[in-house]
Each structure stands twice: as structure tokens, then as C-alpha cells.
Write a protein that holds these residues in place. Structure first.
Motif, mmCIF file in Angstrom:
data_model
loop_
_atom_site.group_PDB
_atom_site.id
_atom_site.type_symbol
_atom_site.label_atom_id
_atom_site.label_comp_id
_atom_site.label_asym_id
_atom_site.label_seq_id
_atom_site.Cartn_x
_atom_site.Cartn_y
_atom_site.Cartn_z
ATOM 1 N N ILE A 41 0.861 -1.183 0.000
ATOM 2 C CA ILE A 41 0.000 0.000 0.000
ATOM 3 C C ILE A 41 0.898 1.233 0.000
ATOM 4 N N VAL A 42 0.557 2.183 -0.882
ATOM 5 C CA VAL A 42 1.325 3.414 -0.993
ATOM 6 C C VAL A 42 0.457 4.533 -0.419
ATOM 7 N N ARG A 43 1.003 5.275 0.525
ATOM 8 C CA ARG A 43 0.210 6.344 1.147
ATOM 9 C C ARG A 43 0.820 7.703 0.860
ATOM 10 N N ILE A 60 -8.328 2.071 -3.926
ATOM 11 C CA ILE A 60 -7.892 3.403 -3.499
ATOM 12 C C ILE A 60 -8.717 3.834 -2.290
ATOM 13 N N TYR A 61 -8.059 4.483 -1.349
ATOM 14 C CA TYR A 61 -8.740 4.915 -0.124
ATOM 15 C C TYR A 61 -8.423 6.373 0.165
ATOM 16 N N VAL A 62 -9.341 6.998 0.894
ATOM 17 C CA VAL A 62 -9.056 8.361 1.366
ATOM 18 C C VAL A 62 -9.520 8.502 2.805
ATOM 19 N N GLU A 63 -8.684 9.173 3.569
ATOM 20 C CA GLU A 63 -9.050 9.520 4.945
ATOM 21 C C GLU A 63 -8.666 10.964 5.123
ATOM 22 N N SER A 64 -9.533 11.724 5.776
ATOM 23 C CA SER A 64 -9.200 13.127 5.923
ATOM 24 C C SER A 64 -9.846 13.708 7.163
ATOM 25 N N TYR A 82 -10.833 17.444 8.521
ATOM 26 C CA TYR A 82 -10.925 18.850 8.146
ATOM 27 C C TYR A 82 -10.072 19.723 9.073
ATOM 28 N N GLY A 83 -9.186 20.488 8.465
ATOM 29 C CA GLY A 83 -8.318 21.354 9.261
ATOM 30 C C GLY A 83 -7.000 20.709 9.651
ATOM 31 N N TYR A 84 -6.890 19.400 9.455
ATOM 32 C CA TYR A 84 -5.676 18.698 9.894
ATOM 33 C C TYR A 84 -4.882 18.039 8.769
ATOM 34 N N GLY A 85 -5.587 17.569 7.747
ATOM 35 C CA GLY A 85 -4.841 16.944 6.652
ATOM 36 C C GLY A 85 -5.560 15.747 6.055
ATOM 37 N N SER A 86 -4.955 15.197 5.013
ATOM 38 C CA SER A 86 -5.576 14.105 4.276
ATOM 39 C C SER A 86 -4.571 13.013 3.973
ATOM 40 N N GLU A 87 -5.110 11.837 3.757
ATOM 41 C CA GLU A 87 -4.258 10.737 3.328
ATOM 42 C C GLU A 87 -4.962 9.964 2.218
#
Ligand code: ADP
Length: 261
Positions: free
Chosen positions: A187-189, A241-245, A247-252
């Protein structure tokens, strides 16, 4: 041959035919709607940079050309607009091919660490403009061989890192990390500590032309197609593909790849 069909069968056939036609018409209507929406979005995307270029050129022709400093500045801006147009057209070309399933993947065995390095080299200047640090853990001194379309995976990483810079904070960081998974996958993040994304927008991120901030993002020069291209490429590889985020702190944003021996 004599026609022996009874009335009931005939009625059934007629009803079946009508049902099928109705479905066909509905399908055509949806397709037409889709095409209309796509064309609407495309012309909307092209309009802004075209008007920008036209604006600078007209001002130059109206006399601004005589001033050496202004001339250079306006020509550079017009060139930026043209670059933007080229970028949009390339993205459109890619998304059209991806959506039609017309894009043949060219699978090879390659070292993903090299691709990360290429992407960082390409985007270093962009990152420097916001003083964003591009990080890749030094533990990856050994090659990590994967089985995929190298050029397309480079595009995926480019789009993700570019987004993390665009939506990153001044003096922030973008980090790429790679981890082994079971079943011969990695997995590439791509992680940033930028503006983050509000929960309600997350399900729509991968839609064509979707943007959280309609005005702000446009000035940064995206086409709104970046993430939908990323998703299509990863899915064409039969990967996830995945996304985690926050608000105000960042995303992955992260995606899986098949390891190669
Ligand atoms: P764009 O051309 O606008 O960058 P994308 O498809 O790449 O289009 O991204 C869609 C939207 O998702 C962006 O406009 C932005 O609102 C949001 N987004 C993508 N990546 C990030 C990120 N790393 N941090 C915050 N928001 C992001």
C-alpha cells in the motif's frame, strides 16, 4: 403458415416489446443527459483559461506591448493560461479513454521507489513555492518491485502529490510511505497536513469535475479531473484506493499495488 397465436400471447408480446423499448429510451435519455453534462463541464473548464489568455493578449495589443516589463509579465501569464489549457485537454483525453475502457495498460516490473523519486524531483519546485517538505522514509533503500503500468502509476502519484501541495499549508509536509500487505500487495500512502476535507465531500471526491472549493481550486489550475483519473487508473489495475481526511488537519490518499518478485 397459419397464424395461430391467441389473443393473450399477442398481448403479452406487445407488452414485452413496449417494456423493452421503454428501457431502451430511458438508457438513451441517461446517456444523452450524461453527454450534455460532460460537454457543459468541459466548456466551463476551458472558458476561464481561454478568457485569461484573450484578456492578456488584447491588453498587449491595446498598447501594453510598448512597456517592456509589462510585455514580459503579460506574455508569461498568457503562456501560463495556454499551459493550463493543455493540461485540461490532456486530462480530458485521458478520462475519455479511461471511461471508455480504451486505455491499454502496459504492465511491467519496476521499482516503485524510483517512481516516488521521479515524482518528487518533478514537483520539488512546486513544493518549494509553499515551503512544503516532500518526505520519503529513508528505510526504503532497497528496491520495491511492483507489477503495474509504470507511466500510469507515476501519473497517479503525481496527481496525489500535486493535490497535497495545492491543498497543503505553507511550511507543511507531504509524506509518501509504503507498507507491505498480505497477499503479495503493498500500500502506498500520500499524507499531508494541509487543509483537509469535510466529511460530507469525501464520497464525491472521485467524481469528474468535482471540487470542494469551486473558486479557490480553479485559480490553482486543476481540471477537477485529477482524482477521477487516479481512481480509474487504480481500478483498471484491479487495485483499491482509499481516502481519509480530517478537516483542518490533513488528508491521506492511499492505493494498493501488486508486488513483483
Ligand atoms: P482538482 O483539479 O480540483 O485538483 P481533483 O480531482 O484532483 O481536482 O480533486 C478534487 C477536489 O478534491 C479538489 O478540488 C479538492 O477540493 C479536494 N482535494 C483533493 N486532494 C486534496 C488534498 N490533499 N487535501 C485537501 N483537499 C483535496
Amino acid at each position: 403458415q397459419p397464424i395461430t397465436t391467441d389473443m393473450a400471447t399477442l398481448t403479452q408480446d406487445v407488452q414485452k416489446f413496449a417494456r423493452e423499448k421503454k428501457i431502451e429510451i430511458e438508457t438513451l435519455k441517461i446517456r444523452e443527459e450524461y453527454r450534455r453534462e460532460f460537454l457543459g463541464n468541459v466548456s466551463h473548464e476551458l472558458k476561464t483559461p481561454l478568457f485569461t489568455v484573450q484578456g492578456y493578449l488584447s491588453t498587449l495589443l491595446d498598447g501594453a506591448m510598448n512597456d517592456k516589463t509589462i510585455r514580459k509579465k503579460y506574455l508569461e501569464r498568457a503562456e501560463k493560461g495556454v499551459e493550463r489549457l493543455i493540461h485540461i485537454v490532456k486530462d480530458l483525453d485521458m478520462i475519455t479513454k479511461l471511461e471508455a475502457g480504451d486505455l491499454n495498460l502496459d504492465f511491467t516490473r519496476f521499482n516503485i521507489v524510483d517512481v516516488v523519486q521521479n515524482v518528487f524531483d518533478l514537483l520539488e519546485m512546486k513544493a518549494d513555492e509553499k515551503n512544503i517538505m516532500l518526505m520519503f522514509d529513508m528505510k526504503y533503500t532497497k528496491p520495491i518491485m511492483v507489477w503495474a503500468d509504470e507511466e500510469k502509476i507515476q501519473q497517479v502519484l503525481t496527481n496525489l502529490v500535486m493535490n497535497s501541495i495545492k491543498h497543503g499549508k505553507e511550511n507543511g509536509t507531504t509524506e509518501i510511505s509504503i507498507e507491505d500487505l498480505v497477499n503479495n500487495k503493498i500500500i502506498v500512502r500520500v499524507t499531508d497536513n494541509g487543509e483537509g476535507i469535510q466529511k460530507q465531500y469525501i464520497p464525491r471526491l472521485f467524481e469528474r469535475f468535482f471540487r470542494v472549493d469551486k473558486s479557490g481550486a480553479r485559480s490553482e489550475g486543476g481540471s477537477g479531473l485529477g482524482l477521477s483519473i487516479v481512481k480509474h487508473i487504480i481500478e483498471a489495475h484491479h487495485q483499491k484506493i482509499y481516502v481519509e481526511s480530517k478537516y483542518g488537519y490533513g488528508s491521506e490518499f492511499s492505493f494498493t499495488l501488486e508486488k513483483a518478485e
